[in-house]
Enzyme design. Structure first.
Site, PDB file in Angstrom:
ATOM      1  N   SER A 102       0.656  -1.127   0.092  1.00  0.00           N
ATOM      2  CA  SER A 102       0.250  -0.131  -0.229  1.00  0.00           C
ATOM      3  C   SER A 102       1.125   0.816   0.055  1.00  0.00           C
ATOM      4  CB  SER A 102      -0.087   0.353   1.191  1.00  0.00           C
ATOM      5  OG  SER A 102      -1.710   1.091   1.637  1.00  0.00           O
TER       6      SER A 102
ATOM      7  N   GLY B 170      -4.617  -4.675   5.323  1.00  0.00           N
ATOM      8  CA  GLY B 170      -3.323  -4.744   6.494  1.00  0.00           C
ATOM      9  C   GLY B 170      -3.910  -3.054   7.552  1.00  0.00           C
TER      10      GLY B 170
ATOM     11  N   ASP C  57     -14.169  -2.488   1.991  1.00  0.00           N
ATOM     12  CA  ASP C  57     -13.513  -2.214   3.523  1.00  0.00           C
ATOM     13  C   ASP C  57     -14.189  -2.302   4.762  1.00  0.00           C
ATOM     14  OD1 ASP C  57     -10.120  -1.018   4.470  1.00  0.00           O
ATOM     15  OD2 ASP C  57     -11.833  -1.920   5.197  1.00  0.00           O
TER      16      ASP C  57
ATOM     17  N   LYS D   3      -1.014  -0.698  -4.600  1.00  0.00           N
ATOM     18  CA  LYS D   3      -2.358  -0.521  -4.007  1.00  0.00           C
ATOM     19  C   LYS D   3      -2.429   1.441  -3.765  1.00  0.00           C
ATOM     20  CE  LYS D   3      -4.639  -0.150   0.525  1.00  0.00           C
ATOM     21  NZ  LYS D   3      -5.535  -1.339   1.166  1.00  0.00           N
TER      22      LYS D   3
ATOM     23  N   GLU E 187     -11.022   0.656  -4.225  1.00  0.00           N
ATOM     24  CA  GLU E 187     -11.566   0.772  -2.803  1.00  0.00           C
ATOM     25  C   GLU E 187     -13.186   1.284  -2.295  1.00  0.00           C
ATOM     26  OE1 GLU E 187      -8.228  -1.257  -0.604  1.00  0.00           O
ATOM     27  OE2 GLU E 187      -9.022  -1.358   1.286  1.00  0.00           O
TER      28      GLU E 187
ATOM     29  N   ASP F  73      -6.819   2.929  -3.483  1.00  0.00           N
ATOM     30  CA  ASP F  73      -8.336   2.465  -2.029  1.00  0.00           C
ATOM     31  C   ASP F  73      -8.562   4.042  -1.812  1.00  0.00           C
ATOM     32  OD1 ASP F  73      -7.281   1.524   1.162  1.00  0.00           O
ATOM     33  OD2 ASP F  73      -9.668   2.412   0.209  1.00  0.00           O
TER      34      ASP F  73
ATOM     35  N   LYS G  78     -10.118  -7.798   6.573  1.00  0.00           N
ATOM     36  CA  LYS G  78      -9.478  -7.151   7.827  1.00  0.00           C
ATOM     37  C   LYS G  78     -10.219  -7.884   8.836  1.00  0.00           C
ATOM     38  CE  LYS G  78      -8.006  -2.528   5.969  1.00  0.00           C
ATOM     39  NZ  LYS G  78      -8.221  -0.914   6.335  1.00  0.00           N
TER      40      LYS G  78
ATOM     41  N   LYS H 252      -3.110   4.647  -2.477  1.00  0.00           N
ATOM     42  CA  LYS H 252      -4.474   6.128  -1.572  1.00  0.00           C
ATOM     43  C   LYS H 252      -4.894   6.805  -3.137  1.00  0.00           C
ATOM     44  CE  LYS H 252      -4.243   3.575   2.162  1.00  0.00           C
ATOM     45  NZ  LYS H 252      -5.721   2.907   2.627  1.00  0.00           N
TER      46      LYS H 252
HETATM   47  O1  LIG Z   1      -0.169  -2.684   4.429  1.00  0.00           O
HETATM   48  C1  LIG Z   1      -0.858  -2.031   5.784  1.00  0.00           C
HETATM   49  O2  LIG Z   1      -0.620  -2.359   6.855  1.00  0.00           O
HETATM   50  C2  LIG Z   1      -1.451  -0.903   5.177  1.00  0.00           C
HETATM   51  C3  LIG Z   1      -2.693  -1.182   4.273  1.00  0.00           C
HETATM   52  C4  LIG Z   1      -3.266  -0.132   4.484  1.00  0.00           C
HETATM   53  O3  LIG Z   1      -3.387   0.626   3.577  1.00  0.00           O
HETATM   54  N1  LIG Z   1      -4.398   0.396   5.449  1.00  0.00           N
HETATM   55  C5  LIG Z   1      -5.259   1.280   5.461  1.00  0.00           C
HETATM   56  C6  LIG Z   1      -6.470   1.099   4.890  1.00  0.00           C
HETATM   57  O4  LIG Z   1      -7.140   1.847   4.529  1.00  0.00           O
HETATM   58  O5  LIG Z   1      -6.345  -0.107   4.354  1.00  0.00           O
HETATM   59  C7  LIG Z   1      -5.250   1.605   6.564  1.00  0.00           C
HETATM   60  C8  LIG Z   1      -4.166   1.955   7.458  1.00  0.00           C
HETATM   61  C9  LIG Z   1      -3.946   2.962   8.298  1.00  0.00           C
HETATM   62  C10 LIG Z   1      -5.140   2.337   8.989  1.00  0.00           C
HETATM   63  C11 LIG Z   1      -6.163   2.706   8.566  1.00  0.00           C
HETATM   64  C12 LIG Z   1      -6.559   2.238   7.340  1.00  0.00           C
END
Ligand SMILES: O=C(O)CCC(=O)N[C@@H](C(=O)O)c1ccccc1
Length: 368
Positions: free
Chosen positions: A135, A291, A239, A161, A214, A189, A263, A163
């Site tokens: 990510s 994640g 999600d 991925k 996402e 995402d 998740k 953001k």
């Molecule tokens: O690789 C990882 O663990 C993070 C993956 C990721 O982007 N998580 C995001 C999400 O929205 O999915 C997230 C990050 C921080 C807090 C909440 C969500």
């Protein structure tokens, strides 16, 4: 197995680099760990709640409080609860899925360690290693993004991925696609940053052959996602909207999503995560493991989950070094774009005591 003691532990984990999403920027993870002590084994759970209620309504201080005042006493009052009964014991308390997931994870870990069974064995893993995506946060410029993506591809990640948020969507996606080619597995995402009124803008992502977009809309706007799916070609992945197997079944039947990000913390635990997997597989909907910047404890459980048959898309199961210079467990290291599924009892690893002590900011025992 009789629970004799439960420990809540807060750790402060500095990130190797700021991680920016549409709802904020993280520089340090304030993480709550749960350790259960039973007559036969100890077990570890990791709560994925953030410091503030921006990803969802949960936040780490609230998780600690609800565990301390309600969830742990209820589970300890049950004496020797089987891991599969924890969700039922906690059902009278509404919400707080991430807190519940951490406690169930710790009880499950202890039970599996005592039985000599791995998380993968318990969940139904069919692979010994899983392909890993990464990510990539929102950056200050496209050149900076392209450099970061190039670095992750050089490390071997098999899926990128990005953001996105209004003002940072089409341009960065176009730049990555043009620089790294059409074969790159690429998805975005939005973390609920758009509204149905942005449908035309989101449709401008269609030419880039993304695996998915996402959670473009608000987590409660399931019908909005149904309408958006009619206006864009990119498959929609949910999600934040999916907090249970029931949510997953409803969203799929309504046509709100074509992919689901699973998740365990968001849905109340690894056992509910398995139920969501089964619902999605029954509907022919691919899933992948999301994640929440977990330490090696949560990462171990996520990698085991990602080895289940329906997890046909690379997940956000990055190496430990993606987020932490030094993990609290032996680090997960990418090997050919994959991570090995732990095979030892329970999670298959434990925190390294010295490392855990270094990052611990508070501990409390909730004895029976
Ligand atoms: O690789 C990882 O663990 C993070 C993956 C990721 O982007 N998580 C995001 C999400 O929205 O999915 C997230 C990050 C921080 C807090 C909440 C969500």
């Amino acid at each position: 197995m009789k629970l004799t003691d439960v420990e809540l532990r807060r750790i402060s984990m500095p990130l190797v680099a700021p991680f920016r999403t549409s709802f904020g920027t993280e520089t340090t993870r304030d993480i709550l760990l749960v350790r259960v002590i039973t007559e036969e084994a100890e077990g570890w759970g990791e709560c994925v709640a953030m410091t503030s209620p921006r990803y969802s309504s949960e936040y780490v201080d609230a998780a600690a409080d609800v565990l301390r005042r309600f969830l742990v006493p209820a589970v300890m009052a049950a004496g020797a609860p089987a891991a599969h009964s924890v969700a039922g014991i906690l059902a009278p308390f509404k919400g707080h899925h991430m807190a519940k997931a951490a406690l169930e994870m710790a009880v499950l870990d202890a039970e599996l360690r005592a039985e000599g069974r791995s998380f993968g064995r318990e969940l139904g893993a069919v692979r010994e290693r899983v392909p890993c995506g990464v990510s990539v946060g929102i950056m200050d410029s496209v050149p900076e993004l392209l450099e970061a993506v190039g670095g992750y591809l050089a490390e071997g990640y098999v899926r990128i991925k990005l953001k996105i948020e209004p003002g940072w969507d089409v341009e960065p996606v176009r730049a990555v696609r043009e620089r790294y080619g059409d074969d790159l597995l690429l998805q975005v995402d939005a973390n609920t940053a758009y509204t149905l009124g942005d449908a035309r803008q989101l449709a401008r992502l269609d030419p880039f052959d993304l695996l998915l977009i996402e959670q473009p809309l608000d987590e409660e706007d399931v019908l909005g996602h149904v309408e958006l799916a009619r206006q864009i070609r990119t498959p929609i992945c949910l999600d934040e909207s999916i907090t249970s197997a029931r949510d997953a079944a409803a969203a799929i039947r309504l046509g709100a999503c074509q992919v689901v990000n699973i998740k365990p913390g968001r849905v109340g635990g690894y056992l509910e995560a398995r139920r969501i997997h089964d619902v999605c597989v029954a509907h022919g909907v691919p899933v992948w493991c999301g994640g929440m910047l977990e330490t090696g404890l949560g990462r171990a459980a996520n990698v085991a989950l990602a080895a289940m048959p329906g997890f046909t898309l690379p997940g956000d199961t990055s190496a430990s070094g993606r987020y932490y210079a030094s993990d609290i467990t032996e680090p997960f290291v990418l090997d050919g774009g994959h991570l090995e599924v732990p095979t030892g009892p329970g999670l298959g690893l434990v925190p390294v005591p010295d490392r855990l002590a270094e990052v611990t900011t508070a501990t409390e025992r909730l004895a029976a």
